[in-house]
Structure formats: structure tokens, C-alpha cells
Design a protein around this motif. Structure first.
Motif, short mmCIF file in Angstrom:
data_model
loop_
_atom_site.label_atom_id
_atom_site.label_comp_id
_atom_site.label_asym_id
_atom_site.label_seq_id
_atom_site.Cartn_x
_atom_site.Cartn_y
_atom_site.Cartn_z
N SER A 90 0.81 -1.22 0.00
CA SER A 90 0.00 0.00 0.00
C SER A 90 0.84 1.26 0.00
CB SER A 90 -0.94 0.02 1.21
OG SER A 90 -0.20 -0.01 2.42
N SER A 91 2.10 1.16 0.44
CA SER A 91 2.96 2.33 0.49
C SER A 91 3.58 2.68 -0.86
CB SER A 91 4.08 2.13 1.52
OG SER A 91 5.03 1.17 1.07
N VAL A 92 3.48 1.77 -1.81
CA VAL A 92 4.10 2.02 -3.12
C VAL A 92 3.10 2.08 -4.27
CG1 VAL A 92 6.28 0.99 -2.41
CG2 VAL A 92 4.57 -0.43 -3.54
N VAL A 93 1.89 1.54 -4.06
CA VAL A 93 0.89 1.56 -5.13
C VAL A 93 0.57 3.00 -5.52
CG1 VAL A 93 -1.52 1.08 -5.70
CG2 VAL A 93 -0.15 -0.65 -4.55
N LYS A 94 0.56 3.26 -6.82
CA LYS A 94 0.34 4.60 -7.34
C LYS A 94 -1.08 4.77 -7.85
CE LYS A 94 5.13 5.20 -8.94
NZ LYS A 94 5.97 5.48 -10.14
N GLY A 95 -1.58 6.00 -7.78
CA GLY A 95 -2.86 6.32 -8.38
C GLY A 95 -4.04 5.83 -7.58
N PRO A 96 -5.17 5.59 -8.25
CA PRO A 96 -6.36 5.09 -7.55
C PRO A 96 -6.11 3.71 -6.98
CG PRO A 96 -6.65 4.90 -9.91
CD PRO A 96 -5.38 5.67 -9.70
N ALA A 97 -6.94 3.29 -6.04
CA ALA A 97 -6.76 2.00 -5.36
C ALA A 97 -7.22 0.86 -6.25
CB ALA A 97 -7.51 2.01 -4.04
N LEU A 98 -6.57 0.71 -7.37
CA LEU A 98 -6.91 -0.30 -8.37
C LEU A 98 -5.65 -1.01 -8.84
CD1 LEU A 98 -9.32 1.88 -10.52
CD2 LEU A 98 -10.01 0.06 -8.96
N LEU A 99 -5.76 -2.31 -9.07
CA LEU A 99 -4.62 -3.10 -9.53
C LEU A 99 -5.08 -4.00 -10.68
CD1 LEU A 99 -1.65 -3.42 -8.87
CD2 LEU A 99 -2.26 -5.26 -7.30
N PRO A 100 -5.18 -3.42 -11.89
CA PRO A 100 -5.62 -4.22 -13.04
C PRO A 100 -4.60 -5.27 -13.43
CG PRO A 100 -5.69 -1.85 -13.50
CD PRO A 100 -4.92 -2.03 -12.25
N LEU A 119 4.73 4.23 -14.42
CA LEU A 119 3.75 3.23 -13.98
C LEU A 119 4.41 2.24 -13.01
CD1 LEU A 119 0.75 2.66 -14.83
CD2 LEU A 119 1.64 0.94 -16.39
N LEU A 120 3.71 1.88 -11.94
CA LEU A 120 4.21 0.85 -11.02
C LEU A 120 3.83 -0.51 -11.62
CD1 LEU A 120 5.51 0.57 -8.08
CD2 LEU A 120 3.19 -0.09 -7.41
N VAL A 121 4.82 -1.37 -11.79
CA VAL A 121 4.60 -2.65 -12.48
C VAL A 121 4.98 -3.81 -11.57
CG1 VAL A 121 5.09 -4.02 -14.53
CG2 VAL A 121 5.16 -1.53 -14.66
N GLY A 122 4.02 -4.66 -11.27
CA GLY A 122 4.27 -5.83 -10.44
C GLY A 122 4.04 -7.11 -11.19
N ALA A 123 4.32 -8.21 -10.53
CA ALA A 123 4.14 -9.55 -11.12
C ALA A 123 3.14 -10.34 -10.30
CB ALA A 123 5.47 -10.28 -11.16
N GLY A 124 2.25 -11.04 -11.00
CA GLY A 124 1.25 -11.87 -10.34
C GLY A 124 1.40 -13.33 -10.73
N ALA A 143 10.19 -6.36 -11.90
CA ALA A 143 8.94 -6.24 -11.14
C ALA A 143 9.18 -5.43 -9.87
CB ALA A 143 8.39 -7.61 -10.80
N GLN A 144 8.22 -4.56 -9.55
CA GLN A 144 8.36 -3.70 -8.37
C GLN A 144 7.56 -4.20 -7.18
OE1 GLN A 144 7.36 -0.47 -11.21
NE2 GLN A 144 8.78 0.76 -10.01
N PHE A 145 6.74 -5.23 -7.38
CA PHE A 145 6.06 -5.91 -6.29
C PHE A 145 5.64 -7.28 -6.77
CE2 PHE A 145 2.72 -3.56 -8.53
CZ PHE A 145 1.71 -4.49 -8.66
N GLY A 175 -6.31 5.86 -18.94
CA GLY A 175 -7.55 5.91 -18.18
C GLY A 175 -7.37 6.28 -16.72
N GLY A 176 -6.13 6.60 -16.34
CA GLY A 176 -5.87 7.06 -14.98
C GLY A 176 -5.27 6.04 -14.04
N ILE A 177 -4.97 4.85 -14.55
CA ILE A 177 -4.38 3.80 -13.71
C ILE A 177 -2.91 4.09 -13.43
CG2 ILE A 177 -3.79 1.34 -13.62
CD1 ILE A 177 -6.78 1.93 -13.27
N GLY A 178 -2.48 3.84 -12.20
CA GLY A 178 -1.09 4.09 -11.85
C GLY A 178 -0.28 2.85 -11.54
#
Length: 218
Positions: A9-19, A67-72, A88-90, A39-42
């Protein structure tokens, strides 16, 4: 005991969304990421479900540095280390085991391990983790389950993923123990296949508007 990385939560950017981004090529991944950013995603999560996933992470980092880029879909220590090497940043996993938690923590990257039951939450809690992915959210009890869990796990916050869409996004984000909502509803396979990037941007903008009314990431 392993040193804990920063909270997701301390690094996620923009709205509270993780597409979620699932792409067959790195070029496709970059196009999806650009459409989401427009579209506003961070922040985005590239899932390890295709052969080009690691290349996609690297490409998005290079093309969209803001953009903050993670791996799932991280399932092993090899996955965790490969994702870190790719930039990957998370990290996000669909499940939790002791070995997997230890490997993810050892990377030093922010993380959200997957949980679906109180026992899995307790396992993550024992490792000092206070932010987890609730997956599959809808099939695991959805909003009512998260409400029930809030009384027992008062220090734990969740990233619900699975079964979330524009129709119920506000209900999930309104929960105090939800810090971000994840999912693939902003990147439907049909729109990706047909390269309908503007439609993805419009979906992202609509979700961003909902999220910003309720909570935004730091």
C-alpha cells in the motif's frame, strides 16, 4: 526472521486499483498498459500466465517508467527471483505456503500473498505480513467474508481479486480493510484481442472515478 519489505500500500500509485495484464507479447502488454494509464491507472500486475510475461514486465518498465509494475501468479522461489530480475516492483501470489512466503519476502519487494481462508491469513500473519490478496474473492465469500474477517484480523488489509467488476467495485472499496482492488475486468480478453485500446481506457477511467471517490493509493 526475514526482514519485511515495504508494504504494498505504500508504493501503489494512483487510484486504489490493480488491473491485471495478461499478454502474449511484450508489445501487446505495453499497449494494454498504455491504455490503462490513459484511463488514470497508476499500478498494474502482469500475471505469469504466458511465456512472454517476464519480457512484458521489462518492456512496460522501459516504456512507461511512471507506472508501477508488479508480477502476479508467483508460485515459487524461481518465479519470485525471475520477476525481480525482470524489473517487477512488487509480487502477488494466488496462494500461500511457508516456502513461497519466505521466497517472496527474501526478494525485498512489496508483496501480497494469496489467501482464501482464516488459516492462510494466520500463516501470513505469523510471517509478519499485514497485507494479503483475497482470492478468489467472490467465490470465497466476497464482501460478507471480508466483513467477518475484519473483526478477527483487525490489523490485516486485503486486495480482493476475482469476481470484481464495475458493478461491485464501490462495495469492495468501501470496506475499511480493503486497500486496493484487483482484477481483469478492465482488460477483457475480447478487447485485447481486437486491440480496442480506447475501450480499455474508458473502462479504466470509469473505475478510476469510482475508486477516487472512496480511496486512493498513497
Amino acid at each position: 526472521m526475514l526482514s519485511l519489505p515495504p508494504l504494498l500500500s505504500s508504493v501503489v500509485k494512483g487510484p486504489a486499483l490493480l488491473p491485471i495484464i495478461q499478454a502474449d507479447t511484450s508489445e501487446e502488454a505495453v499497449a494494454i498498459a498504455k491504455a490503462l494509464a490513459d484511463g488514470g491507472i497508476g499500478s498494474v500486475e502482469v500475471v505469469l500466465r504466458t511465456r512472454q510475461a517476464l519480457a512484458a514486465i521489462s518492456a512496460i518498465r522501459a516504456e512507461l517508467p511512471e507506472l508501477l509494475v508488479g508480477a502476479g501468479t508467483v508460485l515459487s522461489a524461481d518465479d519470485a527471483n525471475a520477476c525481480k530480475d525482470a524489473g517487477a516492483q512488487f509480487l502477488v501470489s494466488p496462494a500461500s505456503t511457508p516456502k513461497l512466503l519466505e521466497a517472496m519476502i527474501a526478494t525485498g519487494l512489496p508483496l501480497a500473498p494469496g489467501v482464501a481462508t482464516p488459516s492462510e491469513i494466520a500463516l501470513a500473519y505469523e510471517y509478519g505480513l499485514r497485507e494479503v490478496k483475497f482470492f478468489p474473492a467472490h467465490l470465497s465469500g466476497g464482501i460478507e467474508m471480508l466483513k467477518a474477517l475484519s473483526g478477527v484480523f483487525q490489523q490485516v488489509r486485503f486486495c480482493p481479486t476475482g469476481g470484481i467488476g464495475q458493478h461491485n467495485l464501490a462495495d469492495f472499496l468501501a470496506l475499511p480493510n480493503v486497500f486496493v482492488a484487483g482484477g481483469s475486468w478492465l482488460t477483457p480478453a475480447t478487447l485485447v484481442k481486437n486491440k480496442q485500446w480506447q475501450q480499455i481506457s474508458e473502462l479504466a477511467a470509469a473505475a478510476t472515478a469510482i475508486a477516487r471517490q472512496l480511496k486512493s493509493a498513497a
